[in-house]
Design an enzyme around this catalytic site. Structure first.
Site, PDB file in Angstrom:
ATOM      1  N   CYS A  43      74.091 -26.094-109.565  1.00 40.28           N
ATOM      2  CA  CYS A  43      72.695 -26.510-109.639  1.00 40.28           C
ATOM      3  C   CYS A  43      72.206 -27.159-108.346  1.00 40.28           C
ATOM      4  CB  CYS A  43      72.500 -27.461-110.813  1.00 40.28           C
ATOM      5  SG  CYS A  43      72.920 -26.719-112.404  1.00 40.28           S
ATOM      6  N   THR A 267      88.295 -16.771-129.120  1.00 44.95           N
ATOM      7  CA  THR A 267      87.917 -15.367-129.216  1.00 44.95           C
ATOM      8  C   THR A 267      88.580 -14.777-130.458  1.00 44.95           C
ATOM      9  OG1 THR A 267      89.804 -14.515-127.961  1.00 44.95           O
ATOM     10  CG2 THR A 267      87.903 -15.309-126.691  1.00 44.95           C
ATOM     11  N   TYR A 273      90.661 -18.448-125.363  1.00 45.44           N
ATOM     12  CA  TYR A 273      89.377 -19.112-125.526  1.00 45.44           C
ATOM     13  C   TYR A 273      88.403 -18.586-124.467  1.00 45.44           C
ATOM     14  CZ  TYR A 273      92.318 -22.520-128.007  1.00 45.44           C
ATOM     15  OH  TYR A 273      93.212 -23.129-128.851  1.00 45.44           O
ATOM     16  N   GLY A 276      81.591 -21.264-121.135  1.00 44.15           N
ATOM     17  CA  GLY A 276      80.678 -21.093-120.012  1.00 44.15           C
ATOM     18  C   GLY A 276      79.784 -19.882-120.159  1.00 44.15           C
ATOM     19  N   HIS A 299      80.238 -27.647-120.026  1.00 37.14           N
ATOM     20  CA  HIS A 299      80.986 -28.905-120.063  1.00 37.14           C
ATOM     21  C   HIS A 299      81.366 -29.290-121.490  1.00 37.14           C
ATOM     22  CE1 HIS A 299      80.855 -30.364-115.845  1.00 37.14           C
ATOM     23  NE2 HIS A 299      79.850 -29.511-115.774  1.00 37.14           N
TER      24      HIS A 299
END
Length: 438
Positions: A43, A267, A273, A276, A299
């Site tokens: 960002c 998953t 897993y 994001g 996060h």
């Protein structure tokens, strides 16, 4: 000793690995990152370009060496995971510097490869995208080396708007084009007018319903027939999940290439897993799927996965609210809840208020436009949006908390405002939304 392999070393991956180490001092943790840098602030990148962030090092939290020294976690940059064998519990890794390939076994695999910027596909030396710190450095170096003045910014989403503002603040002369008349799509269309007003105020050229047809050196031919010359082009035309390497595995992908996960970010394959930008989940407040590729979600997912791997089987993700915000020159645009194009799935009503962000007699006041959509069946809030020069962030965060707790629009009358003349009103905009809804 369990081995945990993490794919991707930015917001989701590095955070998850760090949280696992905080809870588990023994496991062997290794992160593979296909690009040059780890743990950088995505960002921050437009603000590095605009020199608002004066030193790019502020955007880089860790190097692999520093990460290992602090956390005893191995990070291998320029190492790309190119395949997963979930039956053998191995990943195939390409060292992008040496072209060497090798296999790495895992007990737990965490996928956080992020997304890549879409490209218009023109072969051109003056065209750039912005997704990582390498892109940022390339843009900055090109500007300096070529005495860039005129920059064409393509696209009108968050990244494009932030890049355009920062180019302008750097002293360059940007022009904005967008292929449709729908800009900043996370906001209600009619609430985006201040974007165009801010461009007009600064005499920044823009054209909607415009596209590039051809690039020949610095000469750009447009769909409209215009031919113009630019020193540089920055494309901000969306992203796609980095999921190509997953296709050879048994991991389920949706039609857009995202990985559907459950409330534990698991998953469909055991011990794997996804977190994001690559993962898709659901909204917290309504029964709809949601993909929210923003920092908070990465996060939060990282913490949940870390807790589970460390032995907390009860922790679960409760869903996204999609809270988002962007600054564009003097204005802030914020929204939370379902997207504008998802409202049609509900029987809803809308209520809105426009008034000063703080007490009218206190200097520096400016209008704040607040809008709330609520479900007519239970009167719970579906979506809210705010636009103004001050106070939009405060109101949207309060409404996010109201939605998280399933408050009705009527209960907004009971919101107890922190009131003083520089900040709000005794009967705040949020209160007024509740009164008007009645």
């Amino acid at each position: 000793m369990p081995k945990i392999v993490v794919v991707g070393a930015v917001a989701g991956g590095a955070t998850c690995a760090s949280q696992i180490r905080r809870l588990d001092k023994e496991s062997d943790i290794i992160i593979f990152e296909k690009d040059r840098d780890m743990s950088f602030a995505n960002c921050a990148l437009p603000y590095v370009i605009g020199e608002v962030v004066e030193d790019r090092r502020y955007a880089l939290a860790y190097t692999p060496e520093k990460f290992y020294d602090r956390k005893q976690i191995t990070v291998k940059t320029y190492h790309e995971v190119i395949a997963i064998n979930d039956e053998r519990q191995t990943v195939s890794v390409l060292n992008r510097k040496t072209n060497e390939q090798f296999e790495e076994s895992y007990d737990k695999l965490i996928l956080s490869p992020g997304a890549s910027a879409n490209s218009l596909g023109f072969e051109s030396d003056i065209t750039f995208t912005l997704r990582n710190l390498e892109d940022t450095d390339a843009i900055d170096q090109f500007i300096k080396a070529n005495q860039v003045d005129k920059v064409l910014v393509v696209g009108a989403g968050y990244v494009s708007l932030e890049v355009l503002e920062n180019l302008y603040e750097r002293g360059l002369h940007p022009t904005l084009i967008h292929r449709s008349d729908k800009i900043n799509k996370l906001m209600d269309a009619d609430m985006n007018q201040p974007i165009l007003d801010e461009l007009d105020k600064r005499e920044i050229p823009y054209r909607l319903n415009e596209e590039i047809n051809a690039i020949n050196g610095n000469e750009i031919t447009f769909k409209s027939g215009k031919v113009e010359h630019y020193d540089m082009i920055i494309e901000g035309v969306g992203t796609h999940p980095n999921s190509k390497f997953i296709e050879s595995s048994n991991i389920k992908l949706d039609r857009k290439g995202f990985i559907p996960v459950n409330d534990k970010f698991e998953t469909n394959v055991p011990n794997i897993y996804a977190i994001g930008d690559i993962a898709t989940s659901h909204y917290r407040h309504v029964d709809l799927p949601a993909s929210v590729p923003l920092a908070w979600g990465a996060h939060r997912a990282a913490s949940i996965v870390a807790e589970q791997i460390a032995g907390n089987d009860t922790i679960e993700f409760k869903g996204f609210l999609g809270n988002n915000i962007v600054k564009f020159f003097d204005y802030t645009f914020a929204s939370v809840g379902v997207k504008p194009n998802e409202l049609k799935q509900f029987d809803y009503k809308m209520v809105e208020v426009t008034q000063g962000a703080h007490a009218n007699y206190y200097p520096g006041n400016s209008p704040l436009h607040l809008r709330v959509y609520y479900d007519t069946s239970n009167r719970q809030i579906l979506r809210a949006a705010a636009v103004g020069k001050e106070g939009a962030d405060k109101r949207i965060d309060v409404l996010s908390m109201a939605m998280m707790n399933q408050l009705t629009v009527d209960e907004l009358t009971e919101f107890e405002v922190a009131y003083a003349p520089p900040y709000s009103h005794p009967k705040d905009l949020i209160n007024m939304i509740g009164y008007k809804a009645k």
